[in-house]
Each structure stands twice: as structure tokens, then as C-alpha cells.
Design an enzyme around this catalytic site. Structure first.
Site, PDB file in Angstrom:
ATOM      1  N   LYS A 170       0.553  -1.590  -0.412  1.00 31.22           N
ATOM      2  CA  LYS A 170       0.462  -0.015  -0.107  1.00 31.22           C
ATOM      3  C   LYS A 170       0.839   1.177  -0.074  1.00 31.22           C
ATOM      4  O   LYS A 170       1.453   1.303   0.762  1.00 31.22           O
ATOM      5  CB  LYS A 170      -0.558   0.090   1.240  1.00 31.22           C
ATOM      6  CG  LYS A 170      -1.786   1.217   0.853  1.00 31.22           C
ATOM      7  CD  LYS A 170      -2.419   2.304   2.152  1.00 31.22           C
ATOM      8  CE  LYS A 170      -1.428   2.358   3.061  1.00 31.22           C
ATOM      9  NZ  LYS A 170      -1.080   3.936   1.976  1.00 31.22           N
ATOM     10  N   GLU A 246      10.236   1.109  10.355  1.00 33.02           N
ATOM     11  CA  GLU A 246      11.779   2.547  10.074  1.00 33.02           C
ATOM     12  C   GLU A 246      11.004   3.301  10.055  1.00 33.02           C
ATOM     13  O   GLU A 246      10.292   3.831   8.937  1.00 33.02           O
ATOM     14  CB  GLU A 246      12.178   2.359   8.531  1.00 33.02           C
ATOM     15  CG  GLU A 246      12.742   1.318   7.847  1.00 33.02           C
ATOM     16  CD  GLU A 246      14.117   0.149   8.765  1.00 33.02           C
ATOM     17  OE1 GLU A 246      14.535   1.662   9.267  1.00 33.02           O
ATOM     18  OE2 GLU A 246      14.864  -0.573   7.393  1.00 33.02           O
TER      19      GLU A 246
HETATM   20  P1  NAP Z   1       3.542   8.387   7.300  1.00 40.13           P
HETATM   21  O1  NAP Z   1       2.001   9.929   8.089  1.00 40.13           O
HETATM   22  O2  NAP Z   1       3.424   7.712   9.055  1.00 40.13           O
HETATM   23  O3  NAP Z   1       2.836   7.994   6.037  1.00 40.13           O
HETATM   24  C1  NAP Z   1       4.124   6.548   5.812  1.00 40.13           C
HETATM   25  C2  NAP Z   1       2.610   5.388   5.284  1.00 40.13           C
HETATM   26  O4  NAP Z   1       1.573   5.039   6.449  1.00 40.13           O
HETATM   27  C3  NAP Z   1       1.817   6.089   4.217  1.00 40.13           C
HETATM   28  O5  NAP Z   1       1.810   4.896   2.646  1.00 40.13           O
HETATM   29  C4  NAP Z   1       0.340   5.938   4.371  1.00 40.13           C
HETATM   30  O6  NAP Z   1      -0.717   6.553   4.021  1.00 40.13           O
HETATM   31  C5  NAP Z   1      -0.109   5.043   6.017  1.00 40.13           C
HETATM   32  N1  NAP Z   1      -0.676   5.665   6.788  1.00 40.13           N
HETATM   33  C6  NAP Z   1      -1.149   6.791   7.643  1.00 40.13           C
HETATM   34  N2  NAP Z   1      -2.061   6.771   8.912  1.00 40.13           N
HETATM   35  C7  NAP Z   1      -1.622   5.072   8.857  1.00 40.13           C
HETATM   36  C8  NAP Z   1      -2.673   4.818   9.927  1.00 40.13           C
HETATM   37  N3  NAP Z   1      -3.255   5.580  10.329  1.00 40.13           N
HETATM   38  N4  NAP Z   1      -2.751   3.057   9.420  1.00 40.13           N
HETATM   39  C9  NAP Z   1      -2.147   2.635   8.658  1.00 40.13           C
HETATM   40  N5  NAP Z   1      -1.235   3.377   7.935  1.00 40.13           N
HETATM   41  C10 NAP Z   1      -1.146   4.640   7.910  1.00 40.13           C
HETATM   42  O7  NAP Z   1       4.609   8.956   7.426  1.00 40.13           O
HETATM   43  P2  NAP Z   1       4.762  10.690   6.730  1.00 40.13           P
HETATM   44  O8  NAP Z   1       4.795  12.033   8.018  1.00 40.13           O
HETATM   45  O9  NAP Z   1       4.012  10.318   4.881  1.00 40.13           O
HETATM   46  O10 NAP Z   1       6.492  10.176   6.102  1.00 40.13           O
HETATM   47  C11 NAP Z   1       7.259  10.634   7.113  1.00 40.13           C
HETATM   48  C12 NAP Z   1       7.676   9.682   8.099  1.00 40.13           C
HETATM   49  O11 NAP Z   1       8.676   8.835   8.003  1.00 40.13           O
HETATM   50  C13 NAP Z   1       8.949  10.782   8.484  1.00 40.13           C
HETATM   51  O12 NAP Z   1       9.397  10.638   9.826  1.00 40.13           O
HETATM   52  C14 NAP Z   1      10.196   9.845   8.342  1.00 40.13           C
HETATM   53  O13 NAP Z   1      11.151  10.016   8.879  1.00 40.13           O
HETATM   54  C15 NAP Z   1       9.882   8.990   7.707  1.00 40.13           C
HETATM   55  N6  NAP Z   1      10.537   7.887   7.211  1.00 40.13           N
HETATM   56  C16 NAP Z   1      11.400   6.675   8.011  1.00 40.13           C
HETATM   57  C17 NAP Z   1      12.160   6.470   7.012  1.00 40.13           C
HETATM   58  C18 NAP Z   1      13.128   5.196   7.322  1.00 40.13           C
HETATM   59  O14 NAP Z   1      13.794   4.445   6.994  1.00 40.13           O
HETATM   60  N7  NAP Z   1      13.554   5.147   8.057  1.00 40.13           N
HETATM   61  C19 NAP Z   1      12.508   6.519   5.381  1.00 40.13           C
HETATM   62  C20 NAP Z   1      11.566   8.029   5.153  1.00 40.13           C
HETATM   63  C21 NAP Z   1      10.111   8.393   5.748  1.00 40.13           C
HETATM   64  P3  NAP Z   1      -1.439   7.331   3.307  1.00 40.13           P
HETATM   65  O15 NAP Z   1       0.105   8.340   2.700  1.00 40.13           O
HETATM   66  O16 NAP Z   1      -2.229   7.234   2.237  1.00 40.13           O
HETATM   67  O17 NAP Z   1      -1.440   9.184   5.022  1.00 40.13           O
END
Ligand code: NAP
Length: 472
Positions: A170, A246
Site C-alpha cells: 500500500k 523504519e
Molecule cells: P506517515 O503519515 O506515517 O505515512 C507513511 C505511510 O503510512 C503512508 O503510506 C500512509 O498512507 C500510511 N498511514 C498513514 N496513517 C496510517 C494509519 N493510521 N494506519 C496505517 N497506515 C497509515 O508518514 P509520512 O509523514 O508520510 O512520512 C514521513 C515520515 O516517514 C517521517 O517521520 C520520516 O522520518 C519517516 N521515514 C522513515 C524512513 C526510514 O527508513 N526510517 C524512511 C522514509 C521516511 P497515506 O499516505 O495514505 O496517509
């Protein structure tokens, strides 16, 4: 316009769709299938059936399919780069670079598929033979973020497929098209039906809820925020799933007095400003030792000032737009908070229309500012001072996060000492961009669980089975 589709064991036309907007122009660039619970349930049924077949396919054959996939991704490098740039705004040079990086995981795991070794080991009892074998964990589910639309997909799907696990993905709602294109290329490479499925969705929980509750999904791999990661950690308890997380970071960069200034400036610049600062391993706070603080700040600010901001599709662009309004709002909030508490804006410090924010350097930052505690995920570099090595290490470790940390020094003993003391999953010494498909990637503390990349990455999709054989 073509009808939006999603992939299970075959392509399906969407019943519902959602719009995808380009961050650079604010215009709708297309529509994607809005999958929900029913599609998720069907995908699990298909993955479960595909598992029986895929696990039994000879690993050399699985490797050959992955190698073909790698070739097709590289052949589509420019197209995939462009797709990512349009979906989430990264500069086109970085888009092309990410396509190659994503292909690198596929190439690596094509090789690893052939190296899933078991072990015979001795018993203290006469006449016993003991074996530890490795087997695929089962159908896997991946949730990927928007900031690396291709690489986060292949970093999870390639080791899963190499190990014999079907994968359901997803992708983030901002970046569905890159994921679907990668799935098309998998099918073109000869990937059997149901081995890689992509369900795009505007409401992630409608798909993830089904996956987390179904006991046939044996492994979940998530890249995204710590907040959502914790939620999935809780949900995985019900069926005791294997889990890789991650999550967010808050990376420190320690620049010591003995640094070669120009090289240190260019490494910190690359680390902080790629993808407009929207990388989980981007440094979020830069600590510079007293003796070089002024000189470093001056050269760094000049280099930041020279960064070209603009159309991410233009070849000369260094900084594109932020991904969405919420991303821009967080940057504004962090800079306003820092300035209100006494920080100085050396360069940048202003939004320039749309989702663009001028790359920024702050000095005079103090520990009470939000930017020194939270991930900004934007093009803002706060510079703080330190006097001693011990002080720098203490500041670096004073966070619940532990993904990436960096240091710049020419003193070998210090490089080793500080690397050992940093509570992080990865450390860049004089290297602002350390990630590679063959290296372990992952965090400690609230930055996550598990490792992706290299030989470590495939272990996440394998179970160890012990067989004890008593000879007659
Ligand atoms: P996010 O809101 O957590 O979204 C990531 C994924 O989770 C998306 O596919 C999102 O779908 C989904 N998601 C959101 N809410 C959810 C829920 N309640 N239940 C299940 N899935 C859900 O993160 P983001 O803000 O887009 O991304 C940035 C974050 O990712 C930052 O904190 C960054 O540090 C972290 N990151 C970490 C790594 C690593 O390897 N450690 C790499 C890249 C990014 P939708 O898009 O449809 O909301």
C-alpha cells in the site's frame, strides 16, 4: 484519460478513485484507485494462494525474475524519475538517482535469493544429526511513504520476493503512480500473478486494518512516521506478526574543529538539503565545535544561498517544493518558534509561494526550540555550538530517536570513539549520504525495529526451522 487500476492477481479497474495533486503546480495530475476493505480481503486470499506456488519456485528461477525486473527498472529510469518528481516534487536528478537506487535493491536480492543457506550443526548425543533451515515467513504486507516512492517499495518487495514471500504493497496516497509502474514492470518481467500486489488508497486504515487483523499476513514492513509505526506495532500484537518498522529520526551532525572546512560544508549540505530536507536520514541539527563555528557558518550559509530552488523537472534545480501544505506548515512553525526564542536567520527563512520554502540556516539556536527536538522534514539547518567531544555526544544522544547520526573529523581515534558512543542505527563519518542497497539500514529506540538492505534485509522475510534427526 485511462481508467485508474490496481493490481492483485490481475489488473482491475477502480470502482472508486481519488485525485493526486502535483506539489510543484498544485494541479491534479491524475486519479488513482481508492481501494478499501473488500479489495484488501481479496488481496490476502490471492497472496495466500500465491504463496503455495512462489515458495516452491526454484530460487534460481526467482533470482532470474528479479534480474529481469532490475533490467526493466533501469530501462525505465528516466520515466520513473519523472514520475516521482511530478508526484512528490523531488528534483529530477534525485528522481533518476532514486530509480537507480531502487533497482539496486532488486539486483542485490536477485543474488541473495541463491544464498539462503541452512546449517548442519553438531549434537552432544551420538547418532543425532541437527539441521537449521531457512524458509519464507509467508505473505507479507508493506506500507510505504511518499518521500522515496520507488526505493522504499523495492527495499521491501525485493527481499520478500527473493525469499519466496508474496508481497502486498500500500503506497502513500501522494505517490501511487510510481508504485503501480513498478508493479507493471514486475508483471512484464514474468512475476507470477499474485506475487506482487499494489493497492492504492486514500484512507490507509481501510486497507491496513484488514491486513493487520488477518493471521495469513505473517510479516508487515512499514516505513513512515513514529506515530503510525506505534499504532501498527500495537495492531500486530493480535496475530503476533513479524514486524519491521523504519520510523522517524532526528539526526545530529557533529562537526569537529579539525574538519576540512569545504569538504565538511559539502557533506552537511548534501545530507541536509537533498529531497528538500524530506529524508528520514537528513540531519536535523548541526553541532559545530567552537574553534570553527564562525568560519563554518559563513561558508555553509554561502553554499545554502547558492542552492537553486524552482521547477523540480528542470535539470539545474537543487530544491523543489515541499510535498504538501502540512509539510510547509511544519517548517513555518519550526522557524517561527526558533526566531521567537532568539534564533537568527542567516539565510532563507521565508516561503516564496505555493509549497516552496527558501533553504534556511539558523544560528543562536537553543535546546528549548522545537527544531532541536522534532524532525522538521524540510530545508532548515539549525547550527548549534559545542566545546567538548563529551558534550557533543551527550547532545546527540539526548533524543528518543536513533536512526542516523553523522560526524566530521580527521582524527581516526575520535571517529571510532564517537561512532561507538552514538546511539544510532547508522553513522556517517565524513560521509553525509551513507545509504546503499548492500548496507544495513534501520534505527534504534523510537526510530524502529529491524534492518533493511544487504544480507540483513532478507533475514526479515525468513524463519529458521530446526530439524532434529535421530539415526536408526
Ligand atoms: P506517515 O503519515 O506515517 O505515512 C507513511 C505511510 O503510512 C503512508 O503510506 C500512509 O498512507 C500510511 N498511514 C498513514 N496513517 C496510517 C494509519 N493510521 N494506519 C496505517 N497506515 C497509515 O508518514 P509520512 O509523514 O508520510 O512520512 C514521513 C515520515 O516517514 C517521517 O517521520 C520520516 O522520518 C519517516 N521515514 C522513515 C524512513 C526510514 O527508513 N526510517 C524512511 C522514509 C521516511 P497515506 O499516505 O495514505 O496517509
Amino acid at each position: 484519460m485511462t481508467t485508474p487500476r490496481y493490481l492483485t492477481d490481475d489488473w482491475h479497474d477502480a470502482e472508486r478513485t481519488f485525485a493526486v495533486t502535483s506539489p510543484a503546480t498544485g494541479e491534479v495530475m491524475g486519479h488513482a484507485a481508492d481501494c478499501g476493505g473488500a479489495e484488501a480481503k481479496a488481496a490476502v486470499d490471492i497472496a495466500w494462494e500465491a504463496f503455495e506456488h512462489w515458495r516452491a519456485v526454484n530460487p534460481f528461477e526467482r533470482a532470474a525474475t528479479l534480474r529481469r525486473w532490475h533490467g526493466l527498472i533501469m530501462a525505465a529510469q528516466d520515466e520513473l524519475g519523472r514520475s516521482m518528481t511530478m508526484e512528490m516534487g523531488k528534483p529530477i536528478r534525485e528522481g533518476r538517482g532514486e530509480a537507480a537506487y531502487a533497482a539496486g535493491f532488486v539486483e542485490w536480492y536477485a543474488e541473495e535469493a541463491k544464498r539462503v543457506y541452512g546449517t548442519w550443526f553438531p549434537s552432544h548425543l551420538q547418532g543425532k544429526r541437527l539441521l537449521a533451515m531457512k524458509q519464507p515467513v509467508g505473505p507479507a504486507f508493506a506500507i510505504t511513504p511518499w518521500n522515496f516512492p520507488a526505493a522504499m517499495l523495492t527495499r521491501k518487495a525485493a527481499p520478500a520476493l527473493a525469499a519466496g514471500c508474496p508481497m502486498i504493497v500500500k503506497p502513500a496516497k501522494q505517490t501511487p503512480f510510481t508504485a503501480l509502474r513498478l508493479a507493471e514492470l514486475w508483471v512484464e518481467a514474468g512475476g507470477p500473478p499474485g506475487t506482487l500486489q499494489v493497492l492504492t488508497a486514500s484512507k490507509p486504515a481501510s486497507v491496513t486494518g484488514v491486513m493487520m487483523a488477518d493471521p495469513r499476513i505473517r510479516k508487515v514492513s512499514f516505513t513512515g512516521s513514529t506515530e503510525v509505526g506505534k499504532l501498527l506495532y500495537e495492531q500486530s500484537a493480535t496475530t503476533v506478526k513479524r514486524l519491521s518498522l523504519e520510523l522517524g529520526g532526528h539526526a545530529p551532525y557533529l562537526v569537529f574543529d579539525d574538519a576540512e572546512l569545504d569538504e565538511a560544508v559539502s557533506q552537511v549540505l548534501a545530507c541536509k538539503f537533498r529531497n528538500a530536507g524530506q529524508t528520514c536520514v537528513c540531519t536535523n541539527r548541526i553541532y559545530v565545535q567552537d574553534g570553527i563555528f564562525e568560519a563554518f557558518a559563513e561558508r555553509f550559509a554561502a553554499a545554502v544561498d547558492a542552492l537553486e530552488m524552482g521547477d523540480p523537472l528542470a535539470d539545474g534545480t537543487d530544491i523543489g517544493p515541499l510535498v504538501d501544505g502540512a509539510g510547509l506548515a511544519k517548517v513555518l512553525e519550526h522557524v517561527d518558534d526558533a526566531v521567537a526564542k532568539g534564533a537568527t536567520v542567516v539565510t532563507g527563512g521565508r516561503a516564496t509561494g505555493g509549497r516552496y520554502y527558501r533553504p534556511t540556516v539558523l544560528t543562536g539556536v537553543t535546546d528549548d526550540m522545537a527544531i532541536m527536538h522534532e524532525e522538521t522534514f524540510g530545508p532548515v539547518a539549525p547550527l548549534a555550538r559545542f566545546s567538548t567531544e563529551a558534550e557533543a555526544i551527550a547532545a546527540a544522544n539526548d533524543t528518543p530517536f536513533g536512526l542516523a547520526a553523522y560526524l566530521y573529523t580527521r582524527d581516526l581515534a575520535r571517529a571510532i570513539r564517537v561512532s561507538e558512543a552514538l546511539e544510532y542505527g547508522l553513522v556517517g563519518v565524513n560521509d553525509g549520504v551513507p545509504s546503499a542497497p548492500y548496507a544495513p539500514f534501520g534505527g534504534v529506540k523510537e526510530s524502529g525495529i529491524g534492518r533493511e538492505g544487504g544480507p540483513w534485509g532478507i533475514e526479515e522475510y525468513l524463519e529458521v526451522k530446526y530439524v532434529s534427526l535421530k539415526l536408526g
